[in-house]
Each structure stands twice: as structure tokens, then as C-alpha cells.
Design an enzyme around this catalytic site. Structure first.
Site, PDB file in Angstrom:
ATOM      1  N   LYS A 233      -1.603  -2.967  -6.682  1.00  0.00           N
ATOM      2  CA  LYS A 233      -0.439  -2.083  -6.666  1.00  0.00           C
ATOM      3  C   LYS A 233       0.876  -2.860  -6.702  1.00  0.00           C
ATOM      4  O   LYS A 233       0.959  -3.989  -6.203  1.00  0.00           O
ATOM      5  CB  LYS A 233      -0.464  -1.207  -5.410  1.00  0.00           C
ATOM      6  CG  LYS A 233      -1.786  -0.504  -5.165  1.00  0.00           C
ATOM      7  CD  LYS A 233      -1.770   0.344  -3.915  1.00  0.00           C
ATOM      8  CE  LYS A 233      -3.181   0.745  -3.515  1.00  0.00           C
ATOM      9  NZ  LYS A 233      -3.915  -0.333  -2.838  1.00  0.00           N
TER      10      LYS A 233
ATOM     11  N   TYR B 200      -0.359  -6.332   0.576  1.00  0.00           N
ATOM     12  CA  TYR B 200      -1.380  -6.644   1.580  1.00  0.00           C
ATOM     13  C   TYR B 200      -1.506  -8.150   1.808  1.00  0.00           C
ATOM     14  O   TYR B 200      -2.077  -8.580   2.805  1.00  0.00           O
ATOM     15  CB  TYR B 200      -2.759  -6.110   1.169  1.00  0.00           C
ATOM     16  CG  TYR B 200      -2.862  -4.623   0.953  1.00  0.00           C
ATOM     17  CD1 TYR B 200      -1.852  -3.743   1.350  1.00  0.00           C
ATOM     18  CD2 TYR B 200      -3.991  -4.085   0.345  1.00  0.00           C
ATOM     19  CE1 TYR B 200      -1.969  -2.381   1.132  1.00  0.00           C
ATOM     20  CE2 TYR B 200      -4.114  -2.720   0.140  1.00  0.00           C
ATOM     21  CZ  TYR B 200      -3.097  -1.868   0.525  1.00  0.00           C
ATOM     22  OH  TYR B 200      -3.222  -0.524   0.302  1.00  0.00           O
TER      23      TYR B 200
ATOM     24  N   HIS C 250       3.037   1.680  -5.956  1.00  0.00           N
ATOM     25  CA  HIS C 250       2.548   1.843  -4.586  1.00  0.00           C
ATOM     26  C   HIS C 250       3.203   3.006  -3.843  1.00  0.00           C
ATOM     27  O   HIS C 250       2.546   3.730  -3.081  1.00  0.00           O
ATOM     28  CB  HIS C 250       2.761   0.536  -3.814  1.00  0.00           C
ATOM     29  CG  HIS C 250       1.822   0.355  -2.678  1.00  0.00           C
ATOM     30  ND1 HIS C 250       1.409  -0.884  -2.240  1.00  0.00           N
ATOM     31  CD2 HIS C 250       1.186   1.237  -1.864  1.00  0.00           C
ATOM     32  CE1 HIS C 250       0.579  -0.745  -1.213  1.00  0.00           C
ATOM     33  NE2 HIS C 250       0.433   0.530  -0.968  1.00  0.00           N
TER      34      HIS C 250
ATOM     35  N   ASP D  62     -10.155  -2.123  -3.866  1.00  0.00           N
ATOM     36  CA  ASP D  62      -8.744  -1.724  -3.908  1.00  0.00           C
ATOM     37  C   ASP D  62      -7.908  -2.628  -3.012  1.00  0.00           C
ATOM     38  O   ASP D  62      -8.146  -2.712  -1.810  1.00  0.00           O
ATOM     39  CB  ASP D  62      -8.604  -0.276  -3.431  1.00  0.00           C
ATOM     40  CG  ASP D  62      -7.169   0.216  -3.430  1.00  0.00           C
ATOM     41  OD1 ASP D  62      -6.800   0.957  -4.358  1.00  0.00           O
ATOM     42  OD2 ASP D  62      -6.417  -0.136  -2.492  1.00  0.00           O
TER      43      ASP D  62
END
Length: 279
Positions: free
Chosen positions: A78, A49, A111, A44
Site C-alpha cells: 500500500k 508497516y 492506503h 498483505d
């Protein structure tokens, strides 16, 4: 590895590796690679990120070393606020695919819901377009409250398969869990160990002694017993291995209830009711 089944008939591994706050680079790549070699089949990540490229490299190296195919893995990313709205979602999806060096995702999530309902609905309609055109296997949401989901379900056609939310012994969110169960939407936990904060809890450690397992394994198993998908994060090889080694024991109903009663409604992350991507 145990799987859960979505309402559309597709399945997902019940434990995966999360890479939130893991910087792009060797550490991230090696964590993903080690996870796959150790038996993880779910990874994931997210655009925000900023580590999708390293995740993709780790996937490639992990598949090669484990001798498995892409179809054996379940990869999630996401959509961030910057790419909400009409005309933006597919571009963002393609960027994530390019970063990961993949042809498709198994799961693509919105998200956060944000604070603009119309924008959230438009965004989900674009997610539906991706799904209906068979560009992504499954679509879901993250950090949605009951209120967000009620509005979404009233105004759209494709129901999310999953809602990934903050969930740990200090934030049980039982009302949300019951709502999701009633709609056949899977609940998934991020930060299941609360950045290791719950690992010092007296009750968790008592149950660890009773079961002969580590506090982390107890909390992850508690997620499993409660029917959730969970994605504990680690970059340490030993902990990556430990976190998935939870299928050779179970917790009693009494032990599960003791952990449930630790709930404090304490969030480690942002409040989904007010968060809009700005600090």
C-alpha cells in the site's frame, strides 16, 4: 482456497495473511513463510508497516519450501500519505518492490483517502498510470467511504477493484457494502477479529459451540459468507493454520444474521473521514 473475481476478470484468494503491527525481523519472516507452507496464497503488507523486507524474505523461503512459483501467490502492498501526488507514486511502488524483492505486485492500494480531495485524485491518476503501463496487476483503495468513492469514480477512469476497510461484527458497514456491490468493487476486511476483542462475544461463542469451530473461525467464516476478502493477522503457527481452516463448514443464514446484528458502528482504527496520517 476459494477466490473472488474482480471486475477486470482477475482473481484474488478470499483469505490472506495480514502483517499489520508485525515488526520487521524473524517473527514476521517466519509467519509469512509458515502461512505459505500452510496453504495461504495471499499476503498483505504496506510500506508504513516497515516490514516489507521480512515479508519478502518469508515469501522467498515459503515458496521454496512449498514448491510453488511467484505466479501462485497474490501479494499486496500500500501507498502511504508521504508518497501521494504527481511524480511520487511510481517511486514508492518501486521502493516497495525493492524491499519485497519482487518484480511486480498483484495489488497496490492507496492506503487512506486523506482529507485533500485534489491530492487524492492526483494520486489515483498516478495509480492508473502504473496499471495502464502493466506494472501492477490490480489497483485498489483502502479505508475509502462512500463519499470518497463517489468523488473518485466521478473524476477518474480506472475503477478500483477492491476497497479494504475495517470490518468485523461490531462494525458491519452495510451501506458501504451495498454501495460496493452495486459498483462491482470487492470489499476486503482488515482487523476482522478486532484484535481478538470480538472473540469473547457471547453470540460468537454460542455459534462456535453450535458449529464445533473456534470463535475466530466463526468470524472468518462470517466474512466468507458475506462475500468479503479477509486478512486475519497472526504470528502464531497454530492460529495461522486455524484461520485458514474454514472451508469445511458453513454458517446458516440465521447464524450470519445473528452476527450481523452485533453491529455497534464501533471502530478500532481511525475514522477515514478525518484521518490524514498524523496522530
Amino acid at each position: 482456497m476459494r477466490n473472488v473475481e474482480f471486475h477486470n476478470g482477475n482473481t484474488m484468494p478470499q483469505i490472506g495473511l495480514g502483517v499489520f503491527r508485525v515488526e520487521d525481523g524473524e517473527e514476521c519472516k517466519n509467519a509469512v513463510k509458515h502461512a505459505i507452507v500452510s496453504g495461504y496464497r495471499s499476503i498483505d503488507t504496506a510500506m508504513i508497516y516497515k516490514n516489507e523486507k521480512s515479508v519478502g524474505e518469508g515469501i522467498k523461503e515459503g515458496m521454496k519450501e512449498a514448491g510453488i512459483d511467484r505466479s501462485d501467490l497474490f501479494i499486496t502492498s500500500k501507498l502511504w500519505f508521504d508518497d501521494f501526488g504527481r511524480g511520487n507514486v511510481e517511486k514508492a511502488y518501486d521502493t516497495s518492490l525493492e524491499n519485497l524483492d519482487l518484480d511486480y505486485l498483484d495489488l497496490y492500494l492507496v492506503h487512506w483517502p486523506g482529507t485533500d480531495e485534489e491530492l487524492m485524485i492526483q494520486t489515483w491518476q498516478e495509480m492508473e498510470h502504473l496499471y495502464n503501463n502493466e506494472r501492477v496487476e490490480n489497483i485498489g483503495v483502502s479505508n475509502f467511504t462512500i463519499q470518497h468513492l463517489e468523488r473518485l469514480l466521478q473524476r477518474t477512469d480506472v475503477k478500483p477493484v477492491i476497497n479494504q476497510v475495517e470490518y468485523h461484527p461490531y462494525l458491519v458497514q452495510n451501506d458501504l457494502k451495498l454501495f460496493l456491490e452495486s459498483r462491482k468493487i470487492i470489499m476486503e476486511s482488515w482487523s476482522p477479529l478486532m484484535n481478538a476483542k470480538v472473540l469473547n462475544d457471547e453470540t460468537i461463542n454460542e455459534i462456535a459451540s453450535e458449529t464445533g469451530k473456534s470463535p475466530a473461525q466463526v468470524v472468518i467464516r462470517w466474512n466468507i459468507e458475506n462475500g468479503l476478502v479477509t486478512i486475519p493477522k497472526s504470528v502464531t503457527p497454530e492460529r495461522i493454520e486455524e484461520n485458514i481452516d474454514v472451508f469445511d463448514f458453513s454458517l446458516s443464514d440465521a447464524q450470519v444474521n445473528r452476527i450481523n446484528l452485533l453491529n455497534r458502528n464501533e471502530r478500532n482504527g481511525s475514522d477515514p473521514a478525518t484521518f490524514n496520517g498524523k496522530k
